[in-house]
Design a protein around this motif. Structure first.
Motif, PDB file in Angstrom:
ATOM      1  N   ASP A   1       0.874  -1.198   0.000  1.00  0.00           N
ATOM      2  CA  ASP A   1       0.000   0.000   0.000  1.00  0.00           C
ATOM      3  C   ASP A   1       0.904   1.239   0.000  1.00  0.00           C
ATOM      4  OD1 ASP A   1      -0.467   0.651   3.490  1.00  0.00           O
ATOM      5  OD2 ASP A   1       1.117  -0.475   2.453  1.00  0.00           O
ATOM      6  N   GLU A   2       0.313   2.323  -0.490  1.00  0.00           N
ATOM      7  CA  GLU A   2       1.138   3.534  -0.645  1.00  0.00           C
ATOM      8  C   GLU A   2       1.596   3.987   0.746  1.00  0.00           C
ATOM      9  OE1 GLU A   2      -2.051   3.596  -0.508  1.00  0.00           O
ATOM     10  OE2 GLU A   2      -2.588   5.270   0.766  1.00  0.00           O
ATOM     11  N   GLU A   3       2.715   4.777   0.712  1.00  0.00           N
ATOM     12  CA  GLU A   3       3.292   5.245   1.972  1.00  0.00           C
ATOM     13  C   GLU A   3       2.244   6.088   2.721  1.00  0.00           C
ATOM     14  OE1 GLU A   3       6.086   4.575   3.273  1.00  0.00           O
ATOM     15  OE2 GLU A   3       5.785   5.932   4.965  1.00  0.00           O
ATOM     16  N   THR A   4       2.040   5.821   4.036  1.00  0.00           N
ATOM     17  CA  THR A   4       1.098   6.624   4.820  1.00  0.00           C
ATOM     18  C   THR A   4       1.767   7.954   5.134  1.00  0.00           C
ATOM     19  OG1 THR A   4       0.222   4.623   5.799  1.00  0.00           O
ATOM     20  CG2 THR A   4      -0.201   6.676   6.980  1.00  0.00           C
ATOM     21  N   PRO A   5       1.083   9.080   4.828  1.00  0.00           N
ATOM     22  CA  PRO A   5       1.709  10.389   5.106  1.00  0.00           C
ATOM     23  C   PRO A   5       2.096  10.487   6.585  1.00  0.00           C
ATOM     24  CG  PRO A   5      -0.340  10.665   3.889  1.00  0.00           C
ATOM     25  CD  PRO A   5      -0.264   9.231   4.288  1.00  0.00           C
ATOM     26  N   GLN A   6       3.247  11.090   6.873  1.00  0.00           N
ATOM     27  CA  GLN A   6       3.687  11.118   8.271  1.00  0.00           C
ATOM     28  C   GLN A   6       2.741  12.000   9.090  1.00  0.00           C
ATOM     29  OE1 GLN A   6       5.209  13.211   6.086  1.00  0.00           O
ATOM     30  NE2 GLN A   6       6.554  14.679   7.136  1.00  0.00           N
ATOM     31  N   LYS A   7       2.630  11.681  10.361  1.00  0.00           N
ATOM     32  CA  LYS A   7       1.706  12.397  11.252  1.00  0.00           C
ATOM     33  C   LYS A   7       2.501  13.394  12.099  1.00  0.00           C
ATOM     34  CE  LYS A   7      -1.890   9.548  10.500  1.00  0.00           C
ATOM     35  NZ  LYS A   7      -1.349   9.296   9.151  1.00  0.00           N
TER      36      LYS A   7
ATOM     37  N   VAL B 109     -12.462   4.141   4.468  1.00  0.00           N
ATOM     38  CA  VAL B 109     -11.500   5.010   3.766  1.00  0.00           C
ATOM     39  C   VAL B 109     -10.417   5.431   4.753  1.00  0.00           C
ATOM     40  CG1 VAL B 109     -11.201   7.142   2.471  1.00  0.00           C
ATOM     41  CG2 VAL B 109     -13.367   5.877   2.298  1.00  0.00           C
ATOM     42  N   ASN B 110      -9.248   4.811   4.605  1.00  0.00           N
ATOM     43  CA  ASN B 110      -8.122   5.194   5.476  1.00  0.00           C
ATOM     44  C   ASN B 110      -6.818   4.894   4.759  1.00  0.00           C
ATOM     45  OD1 ASN B 110      -7.417   2.337   5.900  1.00  0.00           O
ATOM     46  ND2 ASN B 110      -9.419   2.296   6.937  1.00  0.00           N
ATOM     47  N   HIS B 111      -5.720   5.342   5.347  1.00  0.00           N
ATOM     48  CA  HIS B 111      -4.405   5.125   4.705  1.00  0.00           C
ATOM     49  C   HIS B 111      -3.838   3.742   5.023  1.00  0.00           C
ATOM     50  CE1 HIS B 111      -4.079   9.142   3.219  1.00  0.00           C
ATOM     51  NE2 HIS B 111      -4.108   9.706   4.405  1.00  0.00           N
ATOM     52  N   GLU B 117      -4.196   3.947  13.002  1.00  0.00           N
ATOM     53  CA  GLU B 117      -4.490   4.720  11.791  1.00  0.00           C
ATOM     54  C   GLU B 117      -5.999   4.931  11.637  1.00  0.00           C
ATOM     55  OE1 GLU B 117      -2.069   6.083  10.048  1.00  0.00           O
ATOM     56  OE2 GLU B 117      -3.473   7.057   8.661  1.00  0.00           O
ATOM     57  N   ILE B 118      -6.776   3.913  11.958  1.00  0.00           N
ATOM     58  CA  ILE B 118      -8.235   4.032  11.838  1.00  0.00           C
ATOM     59  C   ILE B 118      -8.761   5.033  12.866  1.00  0.00           C
ATOM     60  CG2 ILE B 118     -10.417   2.810  12.247  1.00  0.00           C
ATOM     61  CD1 ILE B 118      -9.109   0.368  10.869  1.00  0.00           C
ATOM     62  N   LEU B 119      -8.206   5.004  14.069  1.00  0.00           N
ATOM     63  CA  LEU B 119      -8.634   5.968  15.105  1.00  0.00           C
ATOM     64  C   LEU B 119      -8.245   7.388  14.702  1.00  0.00           C
ATOM     65  CD1 LEU B 119      -7.930   3.916  18.331  1.00  0.00           C
ATOM     66  CD2 LEU B 119     -10.139   4.819  17.604  1.00  0.00           C
ATOM     67  N   TRP B 120      -7.042   7.518  14.104  1.00  0.00           N
ATOM     68  CA  TRP B 120      -6.629   8.853  13.637  1.00  0.00           C
ATOM     69  C   TRP B 120      -7.598   9.331  12.559  1.00  0.00           C
ATOM     70  CZ3 TRP B 120      -5.266  10.642   8.776  1.00  0.00           C
ATOM     71  CH2 TRP B 120      -4.756  11.925   8.733  1.00  0.00           C
ATOM     72  N   THR B 121      -7.925   8.436  11.623  1.00  0.00           N
ATOM     73  CA  THR B 121      -8.836   8.788  10.526  1.00  0.00           C
ATOM     74  C   THR B 121     -10.216   9.165  11.068  1.00  0.00           C
ATOM     75  OG1 THR B 121      -7.649   7.161   9.190  1.00  0.00           O
ATOM     76  CG2 THR B 121      -9.721   7.980   8.302  1.00  0.00           C
ATOM     77  N   PHE B 176       1.305  15.299   1.082  1.00  0.00           N
ATOM     78  CA  PHE B 176      -0.069  15.321   0.573  1.00  0.00           C
ATOM     79  C   PHE B 176      -0.891  14.291   1.328  1.00  0.00           C
ATOM     80  CE2 PHE B 176      -3.307  16.343  -2.325  1.00  0.00           C
ATOM     81  CZ  PHE B 176      -3.950  15.183  -2.722  1.00  0.00           C
ATOM     82  N   ASP B 177      -1.898  14.760   2.075  1.00  0.00           N
ATOM     83  CA  ASP B 177      -2.749  13.814   2.801  1.00  0.00           C
ATOM     84  C   ASP B 177      -4.204  14.111   2.435  1.00  0.00           C
ATOM     85  OD1 ASP B 177      -2.924  12.583   6.229  1.00  0.00           O
ATOM     86  OD2 ASP B 177      -4.290  12.359   4.522  1.00  0.00           O
ATOM     87  N   LEU B 178      -4.720  13.345   1.475  1.00  0.00           N
ATOM     88  CA  LEU B 178      -6.048  13.622   0.903  1.00  0.00           C
ATOM     89  C   LEU B 178      -7.148  13.549   1.965  1.00  0.00           C
ATOM     90  CD1 LEU B 178      -7.400  14.329  -1.750  1.00  0.00           C
ATOM     91  CD2 LEU B 178      -7.818  11.883  -2.126  1.00  0.00           C
ATOM     92  N   ILE B 179      -7.010  12.621   2.912  1.00  0.00           N
ATOM     93  CA  ILE B 179      -8.053  12.473   3.940  1.00  0.00           C
ATOM     94  C   ILE B 179      -8.155  13.753   4.762  1.00  0.00           C
ATOM     95  CG2 ILE B 179      -8.519  11.307   6.145  1.00  0.00           C
ATOM     96  CD1 ILE B 179      -7.695   8.675   4.804  1.00  0.00           C
ATOM     97  N   ALA B 180      -7.000  14.257   5.190  1.00  0.00           N
ATOM     98  CA  ALA B 180      -6.998  15.483   6.003  1.00  0.00           C
ATOM     99  C   ALA B 180      -7.502  16.667   5.182  1.00  0.00           C
ATOM    100  CB  ALA B 180      -5.588  15.749   6.531  1.00  0.00           C
ATOM    101  N   ILE B 181      -7.115  16.719   3.909  1.00  0.00           N
ATOM    102  CA  ILE B 181      -7.500  17.847   3.056  1.00  0.00           C
ATOM    103  C   ILE B 181      -9.011  17.859   2.805  1.00  0.00           C
ATOM    104  CG2 ILE B 181      -7.321  18.794   0.714  1.00  0.00           C
ATOM    105  CD1 ILE B 181      -4.358  17.837   0.752  1.00  0.00           C
ATOM    106  N   VAL B 182      -9.570  16.720   2.436  1.00  0.00           N
ATOM    107  CA  VAL B 182     -11.014  16.674   2.146  1.00  0.00           C
ATOM    108  C   VAL B 182     -11.820  16.994   3.411  1.00  0.00           C
ATOM    109  CG1 VAL B 182     -12.926  15.179   1.439  1.00  0.00           C
ATOM    110  CG2 VAL B 182     -10.740  15.083   0.223  1.00  0.00           C
TER     111      VAL B 182
END
Lengths: 10, 212
Positions: A1-7, B109-111, B117-121, B176-182
């Motif tokens: 899967d694509e790289e997860t953007p850093q947090k 829909v998550n990274h 990661e799911i909790l962050w999303t 670029f983080d599409l989830i955060a942007i949308v």
């Protein structure tokens, strides 16, 4: 899967 | 870090402080939606679970601690310390209509399909709609105290500034983080109506009143 953007934001 | 993100964080922090001081100084949470504050506490809790495992910087960690602590303090003041002044009759937005869809969406829909990661999303999606109970309450009461409208303006501007931060980071950092942007776009759009009223009314010294 694509790289997860850093947090490094609040 | 860039100027947009820094100003955004400052705006967010000042919104949180304005609300804390408003409730503490006036010893009243009249006109404040406890439901929105509960949602914000959930947002920070689910987003900052990596607080102790993932050190980014002193700034990042200290801001996270302040956000979490102040959101719990605000919820405590509304539902415990000053609950006699809590206006439950006007704070009637059905938050399950926000929590359930955002929770389901965060699974779809998550990274990365991992718990953190799911909790962050989920926290990103929830934050984008967390202000709805507050905006709904203002429209129901038909007005808001001036200090409350300053709180809402600072809160709305923070994510608007983050949109510029993401443009900047895409341009200069290939970030670029599409989830955060949308989600950030949705969040900002929800404030547009309020921004219009704030700029045309509050900045002219009038009281914020919404057509009920």
């Amino acid at each position: 899967d694509e790289e997860t953007p850093q947090k490094d934001e609040l | 870090m860039n100027i947009f993100r820094f100003l955004g964080d400052i705006s967010h922090l000042s919104a949180i402080i304005i609300l804390l001081l408003k409730i503490w100084k006036s010893r009243s949470c009249a006109g404040i939606s406890g439901k929105s504050q509960l949602l914000f506490a959930i947002v920070f809790t689910t987003r900052y679970l990596d607080l102790f495992t993932n050190f980014i910087s002193f700034y990042n960690t200290s801001m996270k601690v302040v956000y979490v602590a102040s959101s719990y303090a605000t919820v405590w003041m509304i539902y415990s310390k000053f609950k006699a002044t809590y206006d439950g009759n006007h704070d009637t937005f059905r938050v399950e209509f926000l929590i359930v869809p955002t929770a389901i969406l965060s699974f779809l829909v998550n990274h990365d399909f991992t718990p953190l990661e799911i909790l962050w999303t989920f926290s990103i999606y929830l934050e984008s709609v967390a202000i709805l109970p507050q905006l709904f309450m203002v429209s129901k009461t038909g007005e808001a105290e001036t200090i409350t409208s300053h709180y809402l303006f600072a809160l709305g501007i923070y994510r608007t500034l983050y949109l510029f931060n993401w443009i900047w980071r895409y341009q200069f950092e290939e970030f670029f983080d599409l989830i955060a942007i949308v989600a950030g776009l949705v969040q900002t759009v929800l404030y547009c109506d309020f921004f219009y009223l704030y700029i045309t009314k509050v900045l002219k010294g009038k009281k914020l009143s919404l057509p009920a």
